[in-house]
Design an enzyme around this catalytic site. Structure first.
Site, PDB file in Angstrom:
ATOM      1  N   HIS A 114       0.843  -1.189   0.000  1.00  0.00           N
ATOM      2  CA  HIS A 114       0.000   0.000   0.000  1.00  0.00           C
ATOM      3  C   HIS A 114       0.882   1.244   0.000  1.00  0.00           C
ATOM      4  CE1 HIS A 114      -3.658  -2.060   0.172  1.00  0.00           C
ATOM      5  NE2 HIS A 114      -3.648  -2.398   1.435  1.00  0.00           N
ATOM      6  N   LYS A 156     -12.680   4.896   8.700  1.00  0.00           N
ATOM      7  CA  LYS A 156     -13.068   6.013   7.845  1.00  0.00           C
ATOM      8  C   LYS A 156     -14.580   6.167   7.810  1.00  0.00           C
ATOM      9  CE  LYS A 156     -12.616   7.391   2.967  1.00  0.00           C
ATOM     10  NZ  LYS A 156     -13.608   6.721   2.142  1.00  0.00           N
TER      11      LYS A 156
END
Length: 909
Positions: free
Chosen positions: A128, A568
């Protein structure tokens, strides 16, 4: 902020090392003609602290990295000093403390030894985009760390010490003269090379030291040596990777990339196997003139040499009268890339020969040599095989939907609108189709892009299975799993290329299909989805086939849970508690089907994405959730931070292995039933989520986010091959969790790591004082609550209201700026106040090590933040005016501030 706080009683060593390294760096800068930068650096006699140029940002980034190295080394030295003074049981979470604790609970050595081999830990290395430093730069920092450790030794003469100092300065000059950021985005091949470096060069050596640590601690605590002898008695450590297999929103990961990744991993694994065997060949020089070799060894060597023909004869001729070494020569000749006859088809065949070698040493009383020489080779083979790491393949459920629709269109069937079908219609269609073995299409037919991408990848996997078996292949992971149909669609796509194998009882899937539950809503629905999936005939047959192949007592179904998107989605409290609740219910669901659920934890490198001290994380998991072992992602920068240096690598891996052992035995009788505080946690999660959601849905919030953080710069960065957004749409939902977290941390808001917790605690205190008092009493004792509160306390301390306000000054609309900032600052004050009530002291007093680490960085970071704000204002002004060339000139300077701030905070996304 990821920190390695230095114990208060070890500050003298720490301060000395910081001064020494900074003096070296200042001399390097001065010699290079940058005396003004040398004077500006923090931690000097009279620093000016004015990083007012790109070169200054680079210098500050290096200075912060040096501070990080000193902290890492000081923490390691403190652990060693404490063990020397107090014994191996002193350091919490490591083998000594865990084994002593289990004994105190009445668990006997035989029971501990029997459980050790059931401990399974599998770090999954991903790429990532959270590593802001180039691989070359990371190598230079690794070299610096080794020099710092070398300088600790008291054996050196003054001249030798000066030599080490010169080596340090040379390493620093290399760093100073090397570009510190990516000027071009790295490709997948570069990311794979970085991962293979750790798998090939770091982890094999760490594994050897891990085993030595376990055996030494076992012996020091009086454990019976005969209970832990071979690899079959040791905890199982394996590795996987997503690099070359993770195609969720990553168009560059093609079938050819996946094929290349499998080949490169295998090549590196065979290199490692050869290295291990050659080391054996150098050491096992036992002569048959001094002892009679056991007959099984002689018979096997003779038979194998005869089967290998001239190659076998050469292997014997190289070392006459040394049959142990001759067997090693024959093993080398049989490695698959040795181009000789009779190559090993599977790593297990080499394992059988190594076992025979081990037994042949034991037969002549050379058990010490078996342990010193053969055990490391057997363990390395057990861990890395001929594949090095298993390669997972991940794809988004929506991508699969489009692939199915395109298959239907190619077959001339009505299904172009498959993505819009409801669940009942999808399930009816999938159930009917999966009863038939015939595919929709023929090889060579024109397909849509999604269908072609999925099927070409699956063809690579099927070819790998046919040629080399399943050892190097991981799971088929379905991100954003939201229904049972999302999982059955994988079976349908697998059928299309023959990856769904026919058996007399019906089709089975040789690769595990794994749901990934990411949002809070998906976590809430996950037990029902898993229940339906486990009840499906193909799933049941596939689980049983894999159980039989592994010789396991019960079938195991892997379930991946995501920390980033759930955070999130609803903030830290709702995320962590939703994950805890879901795991308990998923364990119960698996048990109802006679299946062990093995959780795969998708943790990132920051608190907002599931990070936190590894020992606390494992203790915060309910023991039943660890009965299938521990699988977890290691993402981006965390790989370098935790594993770049051998001492740190051994420490972090030991925490994982020992933690799983504690959960396996210490929680053996634990019930999945929720804790008595569960209703209170339900309430805190709901209120904190409501507060968080109200904030992100506030009018103008996205404008505030886009202007008060450097998200636009981060999306221009070159720190990973994968795009920052899943499909390129400029929406919050499309933005990945990594840049979301990265941008808030750069602007020192750390929003998703604390927002909403203050509101939840305030409401609990007002409406239920008894519940609040219970939280205050239990937050250090109950591990899940401790993990949440300590992580929030770290995050809220790292957030900086003054810098938040400064970044908010970039927001052009005064009403938006004042409204959103006012909400954030008020919640920050409330969160600090309520946490201090829980701790019964100011946060700086309650957590002094964290506070000291922040203070060390404060002045230098503040100067960098103010420079970044000024650059952002100028850069955006050029962009608005259409002055692209001027904006491009500033971008590199901005990226350097991003890198320097990330170095100071020890975190990106």
């Amino acid at each position: 902020m990821r920190q390695m706080p230095v114990p208060a009683d070890d500050t003298e060593r720490f301060d000395r090392d910081v001064r020494w390294l900074m003096e070296c760096f200042r001399e390097v800068l001065t010699d290079a003609g940058d005396a003004d930068l040398a004077a500006a650096l923090p931690w000097g006699p009279s620093p000016t602290i004015h990083p007012d140029s790109a070169r200054a940002s680079q210098a500050f980034a290096i200075a912060f990295q040096l501070l990080n190295l000193v902290e890492e080394n000081a923490a390691a030295q403190a652990r060693r000093a404490a063990e020397e003074l107090h014994g191996p049981a002193h350091e919490r979470g490591l083998w000594g403390e865990v084994l002593s604790d289990l004994r105190a609970q009445g668990v006997g050595d035989a029971q501990i030894a029997a459980a050790l081999h059931s401990v399974a830990v599998e770090p999954v290395l991903t790429a990532h985009p959270t590593e802001a430093k180039r691989a070359t730069v990371l190598e230079h920092y690794r070299a610096l760390y080794l020099l710092l450790v070398k300088a600790e030794n008291q054996m050196w003469t003054p001249l030798e010490r000066e030599g080490i100092r010169e080596d340090v300065k040379a390493a620093l000059e290399r760093l100073w003269r090397t570009g510190d950021i990516f000027l071009e985005k790295p490709d997948v091949a570069a990311e794979l090379r970085n991962v293979i470096h750790y798998l090939r060069r770091v982890f094999p050596e760490a594994l050897l030291h891990l085993d030595t640590r376990l055996l030494q601690v076992w012996g020091a605590l009086g454990g019976e040596p005969r209970l832990i002898t071979g690899p079959e008695d040791m905890p199982r450590l394996t590795f996987s990777t997503w690099v070359g297999g993770d195609r969720d929103g990553h168009p560059l990961v093609t079938a050819e990339v996946t094929r290349h990744a499998l080949e490169e991993l295998r090549r590196a694994a065979l290199d490692l196997a050869r290295e291990q065997l050659m080391a054996l060949g150098r050491t096992l020089s036992l002569s048959d003139q001094l002892m009679a070799p056991p007959e099984p060894l002689l018979a096997h060597v003779a038979a194998l040499a005869e089967r290998l023909g001239p190659v076998g004869g050469d292997a014997l001729a190289r070392n006459p009268n040394e049959p142990w070494r001759q067997l090693v020569n024959l093993m080398l000749a049989r490695l698959p890339d040795a181009a000789g006859p009779l190559p090993y088809a599977r790593a297990a065949e080499l394992g059988e020969d190594l076992w025979l070698l081990d037994e042949a040493l034991a037969a002549v009383g050379a058990r010490r040599l078996a342990r010193a020489d053969v055990l490391p080779a057997r363990r390395a083979l057990q861990t890395f095989g001929f594949h090095l790491a298993r390669l997972d393949v991940r794809q988004n459920s929506a991508f699969h939907d489009r692939a199915v629709a395109q298959l239907l269109q190619a077959a001339g069937l009505d299904g172009a609108d498959y993505p819009s079908w409801d669940e009942a219609r999808r399930l009816a269609f999938l159930e009917a189709e999966l009863r038939s073995p015939r595919p929709f299409t023929r090889p060579g037919m024109a397909l849509g892009p999604e269908a072609e991408a999925v099927l070409s990848c699956y063809r690579v996997l099927e070819a790998e299975l046919a040629a080399r078996g399943p050892d190097g292949l991981g799971a088929l992971i379905v991100s954003m799993t939201r229904s049972h149909a999302d999982l059955l669609a994988v079976y349908l796509l697998a059928r299309e290329v023959g990856l769904l194998h026919e058996t007399p009882d019906g089709p089975v899937c040789p690769l595990e299909v794994v749901p990934l539950f990411e949002t809070i809503e998906d976590l809430a629905h996950s037990p029902a989805i898993l229940d339906a999936f486990l009840g499906h005939p193909i799933t049941r047959r596939s689980l049983e086939a894999r159980r039989a192949a592994a010789g396991a007592e019960a079938p195991v179904q892997q379930v991946m849970v995501g920390y980033s998107d759930s955070n999130k989605d609803g903030g830290i409290c709702a995320s962590l508690w939703g994950l805890y609740r879901a795991q308990l219910r998923l364990v119960e669901t698996g048990a109802a089907h006679g299946v062990t659920v093995r959780f795969f934890h998708g943790r990132g490198g920051t608190i907002s994405r599931g990070a936190g001290p590894a020992g606390r994380f494992i203790r915060a998991l309910h023991p039943p959730a660890l009965r299938g072992g521990l699988r977890m992602t290691e993402q981006g920068e965390t790989i370098a931070q935790k594993y770049a240096n051998r001492i740190s690598a051994v420490y972090n891996l030991e925490l994982l292995l020992a933690g799983v052992l504690r959960a396996t035995l210490g929680g053996a009788g634990a019930s999945p039933a929720p804790h008595s505080l569960a209703p209170t946690m339900d309430r805190l999660a709901a209120v904190s989520r409501r507060a968080y959601t109200e904030l992100v849905q506030t009018d103008g919030f996205l404008t505030f986010f886009g202007q008060a953080t450097p998200i636009d710069v981060i999306e221009q960065s070159r720190i990973g091959s994968r795009p920052a957004r899943r499909s390129g749409r400029q929406t919050l939902a499309d933005l990945r969790a990594i840049p979301w977290v990265f941008s808030w941390s750069q602007a020192r808001f750390y929003l998703s790591a604390w927002y909403g917790v203050g509101a939840a605690l305030a409401e609990l205190r007002a409406d239920d004082p008894g519940g609040f008092a219970l939280v205050a009493a239990e937050h250090r004792r109950w591990a899940p609550l401790h993990y949440l509160i300590s992580n929030v306390a770290t995050s809220v301390a790292t957030a900086d209201p003054e810098l938040m306000t400064a970044y908010a000054g970039l927001v052009e609309d005064e009403g938006v700026r004042g409204g959103v900032l006012g909400l954030i600052l008020a919640e920050h004050r409330r969160t600090v106040q309520l946490l201090e009530e829980l701790y019964g002291a100011a946060l700086a007093e309650a957590r002094p090590n964290i506070h000291r680490s922040l203070l060390l960085r404060q002045e230098g970071l503040r100067a960098l933040h103010l420079r970044q704000i000024a650059l952002l204002r100028r850069w955006r002004s050029h962009l608005r005016a259409g002055e692209q060339a001027s904006a491009d000139e500033l971008l590199t300077s901005l990226l350097l501030t991003v890198n320097a701030i990330a170095s100071g905070l020890r975190t990106t996304g």
